[in-house]
Each structure stands twice: as C-alpha cells, then as structure tokens.
Design an enzyme around this catalytic site. Structure first.
Site, mmCIF file in Angstrom:
data_model
loop_
_atom_site.group_PDB
_atom_site.id
_atom_site.type_symbol
_atom_site.label_atom_id
_atom_site.label_comp_id
_atom_site.label_asym_id
_atom_site.label_seq_id
_atom_site.Cartn_x
_atom_site.Cartn_y
_atom_site.Cartn_z
ATOM 1 N N HIS A 1 0.834 10.856 8.128
ATOM 2 C CA HIS A 1 -0.611 10.730 7.953
ATOM 3 C C HIS A 1 -1.385 11.935 8.510
ATOM 4 O O HIS A 1 -1.022 12.497 9.547
ATOM 5 C CB HIS A 1 -1.105 9.458 8.651
ATOM 6 C CG HIS A 1 -0.383 8.219 8.195
ATOM 7 N ND1 HIS A 1 -0.350 7.808 6.878
ATOM 8 C CD2 HIS A 1 0.338 7.303 8.887
ATOM 9 C CE1 HIS A 1 0.361 6.694 6.785
ATOM 10 N NE2 HIS A 1 0.796 6.369 7.987
ATOM 11 N N PHE B 1 -4.796 5.955 -2.699
ATOM 12 C CA PHE B 1 -4.200 4.679 -2.272
ATOM 13 C C PHE B 1 -5.321 3.654 -2.184
ATOM 14 O O PHE B 1 -6.141 3.699 -1.274
ATOM 15 C CB PHE B 1 -3.484 4.837 -0.924
ATOM 16 C CG PHE B 1 -2.715 3.603 -0.531
ATOM 17 C CD1 PHE B 1 -1.678 3.120 -1.328
ATOM 18 C CD2 PHE B 1 -3.032 2.906 0.628
ATOM 19 C CE1 PHE B 1 -0.980 1.969 -0.972
ATOM 20 C CE2 PHE B 1 -2.331 1.757 0.986
ATOM 21 C CZ PHE B 1 -1.304 1.288 0.182
ATOM 22 N N ARG C 1 -6.499 11.863 -1.029
ATOM 23 C CA ARG C 1 -5.967 12.002 0.336
ATOM 24 C C ARG C 1 -4.887 13.075 0.353
ATOM 25 O O ARG C 1 -4.423 13.543 -0.689
ATOM 26 C CB ARG C 1 -5.399 10.675 0.829
ATOM 27 C CG ARG C 1 -4.174 10.223 0.062
ATOM 28 C CD ARG C 1 -3.527 8.970 0.664
ATOM 29 N NE ARG C 1 -2.346 8.617 -0.110
ATOM 30 C CZ ARG C 1 -1.493 7.654 0.205
ATOM 31 N NH1 ARG C 1 -1.697 6.903 1.279
ATOM 32 N NH2 ARG C 1 -0.436 7.410 -0.532
ATOM 33 N N GLN D 1 5.203 4.684 -3.086
ATOM 34 C CA GLN D 1 6.144 3.826 -3.797
ATOM 35 C C GLN D 1 6.268 4.242 -5.262
ATOM 36 O O GLN D 1 7.367 4.412 -5.802
ATOM 37 C CB GLN D 1 5.672 2.357 -3.743
ATOM 38 C CG GLN D 1 5.868 1.660 -2.421
ATOM 39 C CD GLN D 1 4.710 1.796 -1.439
ATOM 40 O OE1 GLN D 1 3.979 2.786 -1.451
ATOM 41 N NE2 GLN D 1 4.539 0.813 -0.569
ATOM 42 N N LYS E 1 35.856 12.947 14.360
ATOM 43 C CA LYS E 1 35.066 14.011 14.990
ATOM 44 C C LYS E 1 33.770 14.161 14.215
ATOM 45 O O LYS E 1 33.776 14.132 12.973
ATOM 46 C CB LYS E 1 35.865 15.314 14.919
ATOM 47 C CG LYS E 1 35.576 16.292 16.023
ATOM 48 C CD LYS E 1 36.070 15.801 17.369
ATOM 49 C CE LYS E 1 36.566 16.932 18.267
ATOM 50 N NZ LYS E 1 37.179 16.394 19.485
ATOM 51 N N THR F 1 41.223 13.295 17.634
ATOM 52 C CA THR F 1 40.015 13.841 17.001
ATOM 53 C C THR F 1 40.048 15.368 17.039
ATOM 54 O O THR F 1 39.482 16.036 16.181
ATOM 55 C CB THR F 1 38.725 13.300 17.646
ATOM 56 O OG1 THR F 1 38.579 13.830 18.962
ATOM 57 C CG2 THR F 1 38.713 11.779 17.678
HETATM 58 O O1 LIG Z 1 1.421 5.231 -0.407
HETATM 59 C C1 LIG Z 1 1.193 4.386 0.470
HETATM 60 N N1 LIG Z 1 1.910 3.227 0.484
HETATM 61 C C2 LIG Z 1 1.706 2.254 1.410
HETATM 62 O O2 LIG Z 1 2.394 1.195 1.400
HETATM 63 C C3 LIG Z 1 0.731 2.485 2.394
HETATM 64 N N2 LIG Z 1 0.280 1.762 3.434
HETATM 65 C C4 LIG Z 1 -0.692 2.490 4.048
HETATM 66 O O3 LIG Z 1 -1.316 2.142 5.093
HETATM 67 N N3 LIG Z 1 -0.878 3.673 3.396
HETATM 68 C C5 LIG Z 1 -0.005 3.694 2.360
HETATM 69 N N4 LIG Z 1 0.243 4.617 1.409
#
Ligand SMILES: O=c1[nH]c(=O)c2[nH]c(=O)[nH]c2[nH]1
Length: 310
Positions: A272, A175, A192, A244, A25, A72
């Site tokens: 974005h 970035f 940004r 990342q 469930k 269930t």
């Molecule tokens: O922090 C980011 N990692 C990405 O891999 C990536 N790719 C992207 O277009 N913008 C960003 N920003």
C-alpha cells in the site's frame, strides 16, 4: 545396525511414529561459467540449491542408525559434481537430473526434492556492445525451479517460477464495490497506486522419466520469458479492478501460451501507498486528483493468492 544401536531401541508401547521425514542440504551456492573458446564469450549462472531426500530413513531418527544416512555434506558435494558434469541450463533439467541421480544411486531413497533459485547476472552493454565477460545484478528477482523425483511409480514433478520481481504502476488501478459494513473504513478508489512483489509459479504436467524432461528442455526458457512478459504486460496494461482480477488474467494468458503447463499460481502482496493530507500546511492540496506525495507502507499489506487450472 550395530548391537549397541540395537540395544538403544527401547520396546515401549505407543512409541512415537515418524509421520514424515526428509533431510538434505539447503543454501548450497553454486556458480558456473561457460567459456566459448572461439568467440571468447563467457556465460555465467549463479544459483542457490536445496536438496532434500526421503525414503527408508526412519531408523536414523528412531534408532540412531546412520547407516541409512547419505551425509548432507555428500549431498552438497553431489550438487557441485553434477553442476560440473552436466549443463545447469535450463535449470528445470538440471533440477530433474539431480533428483533422479539420488533415486538411481541409493536403493533406499524413494524421492528427492530439489529447489533452485537462479540469481540475475545480466550482461553489461559497453559502448553499445554486449560485453563478453562482465555482468551486473539488475534486481533481486529470481527464476525458481523445483523438481520432485519419485521412484515408484516413477514420476518427476517440475514447477517453474518468478519470485521477488517488484513492480509498481502509478495509475490504472481501481478498487471499489467491496463489502461495506460496520467494519469498513477504506474508501472506494477509481485511481490508486498498485505495487507488488511477483511470486508466480507454473506447474508442468508431470513427467514420467528424466528422458521426458530432457525431451521438453527447449520449452523451459521460452515459458519463463513468456510468463515474465505476460506478468509485466498484463500488470502494465490492465485497467485493474483488483489484484484478484488482474492476477487471474495473468494466469489465463500463461495457460494459453504454454500448453504443457497444467496450473499457474500467483501470490501477490498488495503493497500500500497511502495518501497524505498536507492541508494543515498553507492549505496544500495533496489528496484525490491532487495527490503527488505518498507514504509507502512496510506493512500491513494485503496478500492475494490464486491457483488457476485448465
Ligand atoms: O485489489 C485489492 N483487493 C482486495 O481484496 C483489497 N482489500 C483492500 O483493502 N484493498 C484491496 N485491493
């Protein structure tokens, strides 16, 4: 199996084989209140539970043999009964208790997979004081828990997490330096907006019994608040070079804080916010250092994931 059911087993060659099967469930909504008679303070927990079972259940699929099926509906009932009989906090222990119950109760069930999402009910502050029985939903964030209980060899895997914690920083994120080739249109940026819905999971070293989970019960709540604090502090304070790199720092700090955790993973959408060129209107400056009005995007979004171990 009844003779009628046995007859339905057609002896064909190349009979399709069950490669894996589980059932149960999901979306079982449960609310539990705990009342302190002395102080009059009540504490509430609301959760959504999923419980799937595996075992010697193949004949229910292949031969209409329902004798191996714990309905269930009964699984749902069991969730309510266990919520009444035992504490639902910490949710890691409740999930493990529920999983172990199905292994102990049914000899043909070999594993149980419990997922719980705990919804926020934050206590109201009224005239500066915590209210004894009134709460509000401060966001869609959930605390998540999963427990996979196995009969042989005996093992309970527990993972805890945070989902749908929506965060944004209006600066402190860059970035640049990414691959530039004939497919690239994105400009480099040193400033940004960064926004995401945090999906973070920390996986505990496997437990060999329910008792071992019980022994660890005081570690689960501090790990959750620690992971939540780390997520927000690193997000806020990191001079972010990329999603990342920032998420990797979060993983490392959680591994440092909770020695019993063996793996941390994040899955972060990059939500974005696009600059809008408004120069067509009276030459207004709204890009680069003058950018103030942005267009939040619903999609597409980036999606960045990692798993970090010791
Ligand atoms: O922090 C980011 N990692 C990405 O891999 C990536 N790719 C992207 O277009 N913008 C960003 N920003």
């Amino acid at each position: 199996m009844s003779p009628a059911q046995a007859e339905r087993i057609v002896p064909v060659t190349n009979m399709p084989t069950i490669a894996s099967a589980r059932y149960g469930k999901e979306n079982v909504r449960v609310y539990k209140v705990q009342k302190d008679a002395e102080t009059g303070i009540q504490t509430v927990t609301e959760m959504t539970v999923s419980c799937l079972l595996e075992g010697q259940i193949e004949t229910s699929y292949t031969a209409a043999d329902n004798s191996v099926v714990v309905a269930t509906d009964s699984i749902k009932n069991t969730i309510y009964i266990k919520a009444k009989e035992t504490s639902v906090n910490p949710p890691e222990l409740f999930a493990a208790t529920l999983g172990q119950h199905f292994l102990d109760k049914y000899s043909h069930i070999t594993s149980a997979h419990i997922d719980i999402a705990i919804h926020r009910w934050t206590r109201m502050t009224i005239d500066g004081k915590p209210h004894p029985h009134s709460f509000y939903r401060d966001g869609e964030e959930v605390r998540s828990v999963s427990a996979n209980a196995y009969k042989s060899p005996a093992k309970i895997e527990v993972a805890s997490g945070i989902k749908k914690l929506t965060v944004l920083k209006s600066t402190g994120s860059a970035f640049h330096g990414f691959v530039r080739d004939e497919f690239t249109t994105l400009g480099e940026t040193w400033d940004r907006i960064l926004s995401t819905d945090v999906d973070c999971t920390w996986t505990w070293k496997a437990f060999d019994s329910l008792e071992a989970v019980d022994d660890a019960k005081d570690k689960f709540d501090p790990a959750w608040s620690g992971a939540r604090d780390i997520t927000m502090k690193v997000f806020a304070e990191d001079d972010s070079a990329s999603v990342q790199n920032t998420m990797y720092k979060m993983c490392g700090q959680i591994l440092d804080k909770v020695p019993e955790v063996e793996k941390v993973d994040y899955s972060l959408p990059n939500k974005h916010y696009f600059e809008i060129d408004l120069s067509w209107h009276k030459g207004i400056k709204n890009t680069g250092k003058d950018a103030e009005v942005f267009a939040p995007q619903s999609g597409p979004n980036g999606l960045i994931r990692c798993e970090v171990t010791r």
